[in-house]
Design a protein around this motif. Structure first.
Motif, PDB file in Angstrom:
ATOM      1  N   ASP A  46       0.834  -1.203   0.000  1.00 30.00           N
ATOM      2  CA  ASP A  46       0.000   0.000   0.000  1.00 30.00           C
ATOM      3  C   ASP A  46       0.871   1.256   0.000  1.00 30.00           C
ATOM      4  O   ASP A  46       0.611   2.213  -0.734  1.00 30.00           O
ATOM      5  N   VAL A  47       1.888   1.262   0.858  1.00 29.91           N
ATOM      6  CA  VAL A  47       2.779   2.418   0.961  1.00 29.91           C
ATOM      7  C   VAL A  47       3.648   2.523  -0.289  1.00 29.91           C
ATOM      8  O   VAL A  47       3.812   3.604  -0.870  1.00 29.91           O
ATOM      9  N   LEU A  48       4.201   1.404  -0.689  1.00 28.46           N
ATOM     10  CA  LEU A  48       5.081   1.374  -1.859  1.00 28.46           C
ATOM     11  C   LEU A  48       4.386   1.894  -3.111  1.00 28.46           C
ATOM     12  O   LEU A  48       4.973   2.617  -3.924  1.00 28.46           O
ATOM     13  N   LYS A  49       3.100   1.536  -3.272  1.00 34.16           N
ATOM     14  CA  LYS A  49       2.352   1.901  -4.472  1.00 34.16           C
ATOM     15  C   LYS A  49       1.415   3.085  -4.238  1.00 34.16           C
ATOM     16  O   LYS A  49       0.538   3.341  -5.065  1.00 34.16           O
ATOM     17  N   SER A  50       1.617   3.806  -3.144  1.00 33.75           N
ATOM     18  CA  SER A  50       0.760   4.953  -2.868  1.00 33.75           C
ATOM     19  C   SER A  50       0.753   5.909  -4.057  1.00 33.75           C
ATOM     20  O   SER A  50       1.810   6.239  -4.614  1.00 33.75           O
ATOM     21  N   PRO A  51      -0.424   6.399  -4.465  1.00 34.83           N
ATOM     22  CA  PRO A  51      -0.497   7.327  -5.599  1.00 34.83           C
ATOM     23  C   PRO A  51      -0.025   8.732  -5.266  1.00 34.83           C
ATOM     24  O   PRO A  51       0.094   9.569  -6.153  1.00 34.83           O
ATOM     25  N   ILE A  52       0.232   8.992  -3.988  1.00 33.11           N
ATOM     26  CA  ILE A  52       0.736  10.297  -3.567  1.00 33.11           C
ATOM     27  C   ILE A  52       1.979  10.089  -2.700  1.00 33.11           C
ATOM     28  O   ILE A  52       2.132   9.036  -2.072  1.00 33.11           O
ATOM     29  N   PRO A  53       2.881  11.064  -2.666  1.00 34.46           N
ATOM     30  CA  PRO A  53       4.116  10.893  -1.897  1.00 34.46           C
ATOM     31  C   PRO A  53       3.852  10.639  -0.414  1.00 34.46           C
ATOM     32  O   PRO A  53       3.010  11.297   0.197  1.00 34.46           O
ATOM     33  N   VAL A  54       4.591   9.679   0.134  1.00 38.88           N
ATOM     34  CA  VAL A  54       4.504   9.357   1.557  1.00 38.88           C
ATOM     35  C   VAL A  54       5.797   9.814   2.225  1.00 38.88           C
ATOM     36  O   VAL A  54       6.889   9.386   1.852  1.00 38.88           O
ATOM     37  N   LEU A  55       5.660  10.705   3.196  1.00 38.41           N
ATOM     38  CA  LEU A  55       6.788  11.194   3.985  1.00 38.41           C
ATOM     39  C   LEU A  55       6.725  10.538   5.358  1.00 38.41           C
ATOM     40  O   LEU A  55       5.642  10.256   5.873  1.00 38.41           O
ATOM     41  N   VAL A  56       7.894  10.297   5.953  1.00 36.15           N
ATOM     42  CA  VAL A  56       7.955   9.692   7.282  1.00 36.15           C
ATOM     43  C   VAL A  56       8.911  10.491   8.149  1.00 36.15           C
ATOM     44  O   VAL A  56       9.997  10.883   7.697  1.00 36.15           O
ATOM     45  N   ALA A  57       8.513  10.752   9.391  1.00 36.83           N
ATOM     46  CA  ALA A  57       9.360  11.447  10.359  1.00 36.83           C
ATOM     47  C   ALA A  57       9.738  10.469  11.463  1.00 36.83           C
ATOM     48  O   ALA A  57       8.862   9.898  12.122  1.00 36.83           O
ATOM     49  N   LEU A  58      11.039  10.271  11.651  1.00 36.70           N
ATOM     50  CA  LEU A  58      11.543   9.244  12.551  1.00 36.70           C
ATOM     51  C   LEU A  58      12.316   9.858  13.709  1.00 36.70           C
ATOM     52  O   LEU A  58      13.103  10.781  13.511  1.00 36.70           O
ATOM     53  N   ARG A  59      12.086   9.304  14.904  1.00 42.68           N
ATOM     54  CA  ARG A  59      12.878   9.676  16.071  1.00 42.68           C
ATOM     55  C   ARG A  59      12.977   8.466  16.994  1.00 42.68           C
ATOM     56  O   ARG A  59      12.217   7.509  16.874  1.00 42.68           O
ATOM     57  N   GLY A  60      13.926   8.508  17.904  1.00 43.93           N
ATOM     58  CA  GLY A  60      14.085   7.408  18.848  1.00 43.93           C
ATOM     59  C   GLY A  60      14.454   6.126  18.134  1.00 43.93           C
ATOM     60  O   GLY A  60      15.275   6.109  17.215  1.00 43.93           O
ATOM     61  N   GLN A  61      13.827   5.027  18.539  1.00 40.30           N
ATOM     62  CA  GLN A  61      14.089   3.730  17.922  1.00 40.30           C
ATOM     63  C   GLN A  61      13.182   3.525  16.715  1.00 40.30           C
ATOM     64  O   GLN A  61      11.975   3.749  16.792  1.00 40.30           O
ATOM     65  N   CYS A  62      13.773   3.104  15.617  1.00 40.32           N
ATOM     66  CA  CYS A  62      13.026   2.724  14.414  1.00 40.32           C
ATOM     67  C   CYS A  62      13.587   1.388  13.973  1.00 40.32           C
ATOM     68  O   CYS A  62      14.588   1.327  13.245  1.00 40.32           O
ATOM     69  N   LEU A  63      12.965   0.315  14.426  1.00 40.53           N
ATOM     70  CA  LEU A  63      13.545  -1.020  14.299  1.00 40.53           C
ATOM     71  C   LEU A  63      12.595  -1.969  13.590  1.00 40.53           C
ATOM     72  O   LEU A  63      11.379  -1.796  13.601  1.00 40.53           O
ATOM     73  N   GLY A  64      13.160  -3.013  12.996  1.00 39.52           N
ATOM     74  CA  GLY A  64      12.374  -4.112  12.438  1.00 39.52           C
ATOM     75  C   GLY A  64      11.304  -3.631  11.487  1.00 39.52           C
ATOM     76  O   GLY A  64      11.566  -2.919  10.515  1.00 39.52           O
ATOM     77  N   GLY A  65      10.064  -4.018  11.766  1.00 37.02           N
ATOM     78  CA  GLY A  65       8.948  -3.627  10.924  1.00 37.02           C
ATOM     79  C   GLY A  65       8.759  -2.129  10.839  1.00 37.02           C
ATOM     80  O   GLY A  65       8.229  -1.616   9.843  1.00 37.02           O
ATOM     81  N   GLY A  66       9.199  -1.388  11.845  1.00 36.45           N
ATOM     82  CA  GLY A  66       9.129   0.067  11.793  1.00 36.45           C
ATOM     83  C   GLY A  66      10.000   0.622  10.679  1.00 36.45           C
ATOM     84  O   GLY A  66       9.580   1.515   9.929  1.00 36.45           O
ATOM     85  N   LEU A  67      11.221   0.089  10.558  1.00 40.30           N
ATOM     86  CA  LEU A  67      12.106   0.535   9.482  1.00 40.30           C
ATOM     87  C   LEU A  67      11.622   0.024   8.128  1.00 40.30           C
ATOM     88  O   LEU A  67      11.763   0.718   7.111  1.00 40.30           O
ATOM     89  N   GLU A  68      11.018  -1.161   8.101  1.00 41.86           N
ATOM     90  CA  GLU A  68      10.456  -1.661   6.843  1.00 41.86           C
ATOM     91  C   GLU A  68       9.325  -0.755   6.359  1.00 41.86           C
ATOM     92  O   GLU A  68       9.246  -0.423   5.170  1.00 41.86           O
ATOM     93  N   LEU A  69       8.450  -0.361   7.266  1.00 42.68           N
ATOM     94  CA  LEU A  69       7.373   0.556   6.902  1.00 42.68           C
ATOM     95  C   LEU A  69       7.947   1.861   6.362  1.00 42.68           C
ATOM     96  O   LEU A  69       7.520   2.366   5.310  1.00 42.68           O
ATOM     97  N   ALA A  70       8.923   2.423   7.065  1.00 41.09           N
ATOM     98  CA  ALA A  70       9.526   3.684   6.630  1.00 41.09           C
ATOM     99  C   ALA A  70      10.223   3.530   5.286  1.00 41.09           C
ATOM    100  O   ALA A  70      10.149   4.428   4.434  1.00 41.09           O
ATOM    101  N   SER A  71      10.885   2.401   5.076  1.00 38.03           N
ATOM    102  CA  SER A  71      11.644   2.193   3.841  1.00 38.03           C
ATOM    103  C   SER A  71      10.760   2.075   2.615  1.00 38.03           C
ATOM    104  O   SER A  71      11.232   2.262   1.488  1.00 38.03           O
TER     105      SER A  71
END
Length: 255
Positions: A88-113
């Protein structure tokens, strides 16, 4: 708003805000995944939107996916839902921005990536620690080699080590560094996206990812099968996850 996700629209109807909202770890469990998927399905058809910003309440973006939901009796449903969210995120029709702080691990980094533009605090800690639990990171195995060099991606995937926001920026994984990554993402949106034609942005977003999203989707299906049908049939995968949940030392059999 669900119990785990805050959803609202701002910037005169141009920006969809999604905030992971389950302190302190913002674990991406089935409820959180379903809420994120519902938000994308409900709002991304809105022709006025120019972007989506995902951030998180509390000191950490996310500790990752639920370890309990990785156990054999639940992992097929968990991976199916999580990988659908990644697409869903990868193929989003509009740009997806992510703001990260603290720990961004595992599935959290996968979602952001899977997103288009990442902003992080310099001291953010990013990593794919799944290997320490006797498993691997399926979505990251597909996404990181597309976003950064293969050498850097394989280092993170095989070592499980965490890196700082500064290191991630130097690798090209992060687009911008700021002590206030939410403000940096909003500034980027205001300066570069808000006044563009929403229609043009949709075509540009689609064009930029046409081959990328197809490659990741194909590989992700194969990697998911490898994870479920081979890895999760091994002793060490179940042992590593179980030991983590039980807070004890692992007893590897190397099989």
């Amino acid at each position: 708003m669900s119990g785990s996700l805050s959803v609202w629209i701002e910037r005169d109807g141009k920006l969809l805000r999604l905030r992971l909202d389950r302190p302190k770890a913002n674990v991406l469990d089935a409820e959180m995944i379903a809420a994120l998927r519902a938000a994308f399905a409900t709002h991304c058809a809105n022709a006025s939107l120019r972007g989506v910003l995902i951030d998180a309440s509390g000191p950490h973006f996310s500790f990752g996916a639920s370890v309990e939901e990785h156990l054999p009796e639940k992992c097929a449903a968990m991976l199916g839902g999580f990988h659908a969210l990644i697409l869903d995120v990868l193929k989003s029709p509009i740009p997806v921005l992510v703001a990260l702080r603290g720990q961004c691990l595992g599935g959290g980094l996968e979602l952001a990536s899977a997103a288009h533009l990442l902003f992080a605090a310099p001291d953010t800690r990013l990593g794919q620690p799944e290997i320490a639990l006797g498993v691997f990171a399926p979505a990251a195995s597909c996404l990181l080699t597309e976003r950064i060099t293969r050498a850097a991606a394989e280092d993170l995937l095989l070592s499980g080590r965490s890196i700082t926001g500064i290191e991630a920026y130097d690798m090209g994984l992060i687009n911008g560094l700021s002590d206030n990554p939410e403000a940096a993402a909003l500034d980027y949106f205001d300066a570069h996206l808000a006044r563009k034609s929403a229609n043009a942005l949709r075509f540009a977003t689609r064009a930029a990812r046409l081959d990328f999203s197809a490659r990741v989707a194909t590989k992700l299906a194969a990697v998911e099968e490898l994870y479920l049908n081979e890895l999760m049939q091994t002793h060490d995968a179940v042992e590593g996850l179980t030991a983590f949940i039980e807070k004890r030392e692992t007893r590897w059999k190397d099989q």
